[in-house]
Design an enzyme around this catalytic site. Structure first.
Site, PDB file in Angstrom:
ATOM      1  N   TYR A 319       0.875  -1.179   0.000  1.00  0.00           N
ATOM      2  CA  TYR A 319       0.000   0.000   0.000  1.00  0.00           C
ATOM      3  C   TYR A 319       0.910   1.225   0.000  1.00  0.00           C
ATOM      4  O   TYR A 319       1.769   1.374   0.880  1.00  0.00           O
ATOM      5  CB  TYR A 319      -0.891   0.011   1.237  1.00  0.00           C
ATOM      6  CG  TYR A 319      -1.812  -1.183   1.331  1.00  0.00           C
ATOM      7  CD1 TYR A 319      -3.106  -1.128   0.821  1.00  0.00           C
ATOM      8  CD2 TYR A 319      -1.392  -2.365   1.925  1.00  0.00           C
ATOM      9  CE1 TYR A 319      -3.955  -2.226   0.898  1.00  0.00           C
ATOM     10  CE2 TYR A 319      -2.228  -3.473   2.006  1.00  0.00           C
ATOM     11  CZ  TYR A 319      -3.506  -3.390   1.490  1.00  0.00           C
ATOM     12  OH  TYR A 319      -4.339  -4.476   1.569  1.00  0.00           O
ATOM     13  N   HIS A 330      -6.876   0.229  -2.236  1.00  0.00           N
ATOM     14  CA  HIS A 330      -6.470  -1.065  -2.766  1.00  0.00           C
ATOM     15  C   HIS A 330      -4.942  -1.134  -2.801  1.00  0.00           C
ATOM     16  O   HIS A 330      -4.262  -0.132  -3.043  1.00  0.00           O
ATOM     17  CB  HIS A 330      -7.023  -1.267  -4.184  1.00  0.00           C
ATOM     18  CG  HIS A 330      -8.494  -1.528  -4.218  1.00  0.00           C
ATOM     19  ND1 HIS A 330      -9.051  -2.705  -3.765  1.00  0.00           N
ATOM     20  CD2 HIS A 330      -9.526  -0.765  -4.650  1.00  0.00           C
ATOM     21  CE1 HIS A 330     -10.368  -2.657  -3.921  1.00  0.00           C
ATOM     22  NE2 HIS A 330     -10.679  -1.480  -4.454  1.00  0.00           N
ATOM     23  N   LYS A 361      -3.132  -5.467 -10.032  1.00  0.00           N
ATOM     24  CA  LYS A 361      -1.922  -5.091  -9.323  1.00  0.00           C
ATOM     25  C   LYS A 361      -0.718  -5.264 -10.240  1.00  0.00           C
ATOM     26  O   LYS A 361      -0.736  -6.067 -11.172  1.00  0.00           O
ATOM     27  CB  LYS A 361      -1.745  -5.941  -8.057  1.00  0.00           C
ATOM     28  CG  LYS A 361      -2.930  -5.857  -7.098  1.00  0.00           C
ATOM     29  CD  LYS A 361      -2.685  -6.654  -5.836  1.00  0.00           C
ATOM     30  CE  LYS A 361      -3.974  -6.868  -5.060  1.00  0.00           C
ATOM     31  NZ  LYS A 361      -4.699  -5.618  -4.781  1.00  0.00           N
TER      32      LYS A 361
END
Length: 392
Positions: A319, A330, A361
């Site tokens: 993060y 997210h 991601k």
């Protein structure tokens, strides 16, 4: 009438108006002087396949007599026998040509040899609209068969073209990564915890440690009568101890696994706490613990928050900007920790990239040299590598 070529060693020489026909207008080959050009075997095969060459004369027969020009099929088989990985390299070359790119071999004396690329790069693809003369390279292409391995330490800056057993091609872009976050949190300096088998429990943890620093996982439940209990992973606990924030009040040896034979320093200061937790980490995880610890420390130094990536098959998820866990963004990255000498299996790499893309991601690899182990997780340096799917 289409011209023919003459195979001389590993190059095909073409005369007539070959320079204007092939090099100047479409970027094939390299000039030899006058209107003659030299083609690599792959370039010649592609021109044969398209019908732009009428044939190629191979080397003479056993008596030294010249042979008749051959077409694509014979030339392709001859080249596959003479040149390593010719078939997969040809497939990638033809695919990128069909996508509108001009290409040339990435070695001297070919035009692509002017580019500073790794020896493992097979061809360079120029930006659309660019030719070998302009030298604007878009993709340094490394061709890999499905069953080959890919060394992790020398792929940064390359486009990987993986050819599977059915001749389908998947492209990956490998780049050096720079991970930077903006999380602003300083943990308190008076944490006290108990070292258990493979985690540390802080009984009276301040709420900010989890809520704003996103350290650990609270011990909670509907009927819980205990408040402030926080479980820390071994890498989290070591990092806090190395920064002077955590001391151990007790080390519990439950006799399970290898840590039952460990002799641990239970001194009541952060330095000894860090050493004790590192020793436990090595006992339960081996040398991999040092590499994961170094990666965790580096990510925290970059003002990111690393958390376990177990659910995604990774070492960490990250993060970049955490203000409060109640308003958690997210995670942006999945991180896998490997040694610099690690070699990717294309099938596993494809799986990792596909999974990361499916959960939106970026996939990062931390290449960590664990030879110089330091109890606080410091290392001489970590190479960060980003790999993702690419559509040229």
């Amino acid at each position: 009438m289409q011209p023919t070529g003459d195979l001389r060693g590993d190059t095909v020489h073409v005369g007539g108006d070959a320079r204007q026909r092939f090099y100047d207008s479409r970027g094939y080959g390299r000039p030899l002087g006058g209107n003659d050009i030299a083609l690599s075997r792959i370039e010649a095969a592609h021109l044969l396949f398209r019908g732009d060459l009428a044939g190629v004369t191979l080397d003479g027969d056993d008596d030294g007599a010249a042979t008749d020009p051959v077409g694509f099929e014979r030339f392709f088989v001859d080249s596959a026998a003479a040149v390593d990985r010719f078939a997969v390299r040809y497939l990638v070359y033809a695919d990128l040509r069909d996508r509108g790119f001009y290409l040339s071999p990435a070695r001297d004396p070919w035009p692509g040899g002017r580019v500073d690329v790794a020896d493992a790069v097979d061809v360079v693809a120029y930006e659309r609209g660019s030719t070998p003369d302009t030298g604007n390279v878009r993709h340094p292409v490394r061709v890999v068969g499905e069953r080959e391995s890919i060394p992790a330490g020398d792929v940064a800056g390359q486009t990987l073209a993986v050819v599977d057993e059915e001749s389908d091609i998947t492209y990956f872009e490998a780049e050096s990564a720079n991970v930077e976050g903006s999380t602003d949190y300083e943990p308190p300096a008076d944490l006290a915890g108990v070292l258990l088998a493979d985690r540390v429990v802080v009984w009276d943890a301040p709420s900010d440690l989890y809520e704003h620093g996103f350290y650990g996982q609270p011990l909670t439940g509907r009927a819980a009568a205990v408040e402030g209990a926080l479980q820390l992973s071994l890498v989290e606990a070591t990092s806090l101890a190395a920064d002077g924030s955590l001391r151990l009040t007790e080390v519990v040896d439950d006799g399970g696994g290898e840590n039952g034979s460990e002799t641990l320093d239970t001194g009541d200061d952060p330095a000894s706490a860090a050493a004790a937790i590192v020793a436990r980490g090595r006992a339960v995880e081996g040398d991999r613990f040092d590499r994961r610890l170094a990666t965790y420390r580096d990510l925290r130094d970059r003002r990111t928050v690393p958390k376990t990536g177990f659910k995604f098959g990774a070492d960490f998820r990250t993060y970049l900007d955490v203000e409060t866990v109640e308003d958690l963004p997210h995670s942006e990255h999945l991180v896998r920790v490997v040694e610099p000498g690690h070699a990717f299996a294309p099938r596993e790499l494809s799986l990792d990239v596909r999974l990361a893309g499916g959960v939106r991601k970026e996939l990062l690899f931390a290449l960590v040299d664990g030879s110089d182990r330091v109890d606080d997780g410091a290392t001489a340096g970590i190479e960060w590598l980003s790999i993702g799917r690419l559509t040229p």
